[in-house]
Design an enzyme around this catalytic site. Structure first.
Site, mmCIF file in Angstrom:
data_model
loop_
_atom_site.group_PDB
_atom_site.id
_atom_site.type_symbol
_atom_site.label_atom_id
_atom_site.label_comp_id
_atom_site.label_asym_id
_atom_site.label_seq_id
_atom_site.Cartn_x
_atom_site.Cartn_y
_atom_site.Cartn_z
ATOM 1 N N SER A 125 5.414 -3.327 -4.831
ATOM 2 C CA SER A 125 6.934 -3.542 -5.054
ATOM 3 C C SER A 125 7.446 -4.038 -6.538
ATOM 4 O O SER A 125 6.649 -4.899 -6.904
ATOM 5 C CB SER A 125 7.530 -4.455 -3.742
ATOM 6 O OG SER A 125 8.716 -4.586 -3.932
ATOM 7 N N SER A 126 8.423 -3.449 -6.548
ATOM 8 C CA SER A 126 9.034 -3.716 -7.923
ATOM 9 C C SER A 126 9.338 -5.364 -7.904
ATOM 10 O O SER A 126 9.341 -6.037 -8.762
ATOM 11 C CB SER A 126 10.136 -3.214 -8.328
ATOM 12 O OG SER A 126 10.009 -1.498 -8.194
ATOM 13 N N ARG A 127 9.616 -5.900 -6.701
ATOM 14 C CA ARG A 127 10.102 -7.356 -6.570
ATOM 15 C C ARG A 127 8.935 -8.234 -6.695
ATOM 16 O O ARG A 127 9.142 -9.285 -6.945
ATOM 17 C CB ARG A 127 10.482 -7.486 -4.954
ATOM 18 C CG ARG A 127 12.018 -6.738 -4.745
ATOM 19 C CD ARG A 127 12.259 -6.833 -3.511
ATOM 20 N NE ARG A 127 13.559 -5.963 -3.276
ATOM 21 C CZ ARG A 127 14.705 -6.173 -3.406
ATOM 22 N NH1 ARG A 127 15.154 -7.234 -3.378
ATOM 23 N NH2 ARG A 127 15.632 -4.928 -3.198
ATOM 24 N N GLY A 138 8.036 6.793 -0.087
ATOM 25 C CA GLY A 138 7.116 5.955 0.349
ATOM 26 C C GLY A 138 7.203 5.427 1.699
ATOM 27 O O GLY A 138 8.263 5.025 2.078
ATOM 28 N N GLY A 145 13.453 2.652 -10.632
ATOM 29 C CA GLY A 145 12.762 2.236 -12.000
ATOM 30 C C GLY A 145 11.705 1.043 -11.613
ATOM 31 O O GLY A 145 11.656 0.710 -10.301
ATOM 32 N N ARG A 179 2.267 1.516 -9.532
ATOM 33 C CA ARG A 179 1.349 2.426 -8.820
ATOM 34 C C ARG A 179 1.946 3.184 -7.532
ATOM 35 O O ARG A 179 1.413 4.325 -7.416
ATOM 36 C CB ARG A 179 -0.055 1.847 -8.753
ATOM 37 C CG ARG A 179 -0.939 1.861 -9.838
ATOM 38 C CD ARG A 179 -2.150 1.564 -9.445
ATOM 39 N NE ARG A 179 -2.826 0.301 -9.196
ATOM 40 C CZ ARG A 179 -3.449 -0.144 -8.139
ATOM 41 N NH1 ARG A 179 -3.484 0.818 -7.438
ATOM 42 N NH2 ARG A 179 -3.384 -1.397 -7.922
ATOM 43 N N GLY A 180 2.704 2.634 -6.726
ATOM 44 C CA GLY A 180 3.138 3.101 -5.608
ATOM 45 C C GLY A 180 4.005 4.297 -6.203
ATOM 46 O O GLY A 180 3.778 5.269 -5.463
ATOM 47 N N HIS A 181 4.899 4.089 -7.103
ATOM 48 C CA HIS A 181 5.682 5.410 -7.717
ATOM 49 C C HIS A 181 4.856 6.458 -8.060
ATOM 50 O O HIS A 181 5.109 7.511 -7.805
ATOM 51 C CB HIS A 181 6.773 4.803 -8.591
ATOM 52 C CG HIS A 181 7.777 3.854 -8.210
ATOM 53 N ND1 HIS A 181 7.792 2.568 -8.705
ATOM 54 C CD2 HIS A 181 8.810 3.830 -7.445
ATOM 55 C CE1 HIS A 181 8.790 1.766 -8.091
ATOM 56 N NE2 HIS A 181 9.378 2.754 -7.283
#
Ligand code: PAF
Length: 300
Positions: free
Chosen positions: A188-190, A150, A31, A35-37
């Site tokens: 990254s989500s981070r 990825g 989750g 944009r990477g996902h």
């Protein structure tokens, strides 16, 4: 339309109904989609007839309770993005659905040897066993033809490749290039947890990697015999590690050239086994404040 299932029996029933002529692509995520996902889902949509995305924050791959607790959860926004990109199905299971026996009792038959002892494996013991555990479970449920991941999590892609081999799985692993912000920071989500000041400095990680990779490739080109002396790789690594460590709030954990095929650190290889630049990956992990960022670059 985005079909949404929380129960694996619903997904399995949907899967059974799917015509065998249709190619199914799968993008597993935790989750906080970015944009990477979406690039993974777009690639899967180009190459497959149906695409399933899963969102599951897998407890068995976190070795710090605090990291798990702080992992960003943005469900409403994620749903919207999946609808917009045209993903066909979202699987959003509970912990009990994935680990009916309890996360701590779930079997984990995989062996990764040295690959899980370096870099992320060394710093986050058990992390990759947790990744393999959940990805293998998800694959059993989704039964895709192709799995999209990825390059940003380079070591993870090697682990999953090894896991597929150990499972004798016919699933094709498609590794997609890292998607970066305009200033070079890997998505990254981070990143959501960085302060404005930290976010402004974070692209220094990519800059340092590019500069180090260029130095590596140039030295190799100029004088491969000189390059085969024992020290230069370590010298380049140390120089950029120190540069990053000098930035406010930055604590680099490693900055390491490794053989791309198996992540064997170049420092540990005898000179005659040093691979050429195209077969070398530069991997790094850096704490920026209390956010741990990882990145990598194939040296060319
Ligand atoms: O890369 C991730 O987001 C996770 O490690 C994955 C592959 C979804 C497994 O939980």
């Amino acid at each position: 339309m985005l079909i949404r299932f929380e129960r694996k029996t619903d997904l399995e029933a949907w899967r059974r109904e799917l015509s065998p002529d249709l190619r199914l692509g799968f993008v597993p995520t935790m989750g906080a989609l970015h944009r990477g996902h979406l690039a993974l889902i777009e690639r899967a949509l180009e190459e497959c007839d149906r695409v399933v995305c899963s969102i599951f924050v897998n407890p068995t791959q976190f070795n710090q309770a605090e990291d798990l607790q702080h992992y960003p959860r943005t469900e409403e926004k994620d749903l919207q993005l999946l609808l917009e990109v045209g993903c066909h199905l979202l699987f959003l299971p509970t912990i009990e659905e994935i680990y009916p026996e309890g996360p701590e009792n779930a079997p984990n038959p995989f062996v990764f040897g040295e690959l899980e002892k370096v870099m992320e494996g060394e710093r986050r013991p058990g992390h990759f066993r947790g990744v393999a555990q959940v990805v293998s479970r998800l694959l059993e449920i989704v039964q895709p033809h192709a799995l999209y991941m990825g390059q940003k999590d380079y070591q993870q892609t090697l682990i999953v490749r090894s896991m597929l081999e150990q499972m004798n799985s016919p699933v094709q692993l498609v590794v997609c290039p890292t998607v970066r912000e305009e200033d070079g920071l890997a998505m990254s989500s981070r990143n959501l947890r960085l302060s404005a000041e930290q976010r402004a400095l974070a692209p220094e990680i990519y800059r340092a990697m590019r500069a180090a990779a260029t130095t590596f490739a140039e030295r190799h080109k100029k004088n491969s015999s000189a390059f085969r002396q024992p020290t230069p790789v370590g010298q380049i690594e140390d120089r950029y590690l120190q540069q990053l460590a000098a930035l406010p709030g930055f604590r680099p954990e490693y900055f390491c050239f490794a053989r791309a095929a198996d992540l064997k650190p170049l420092r540990d290889l005898p000179p005659e086994e040093l691979p050429p630049p195209g077969e070398v990956v530069l991997c790094t992990a850096v704490w920026v404040g209390d956010v741990r960022l990882i990145d990598n670059l194939i040296v060319s």
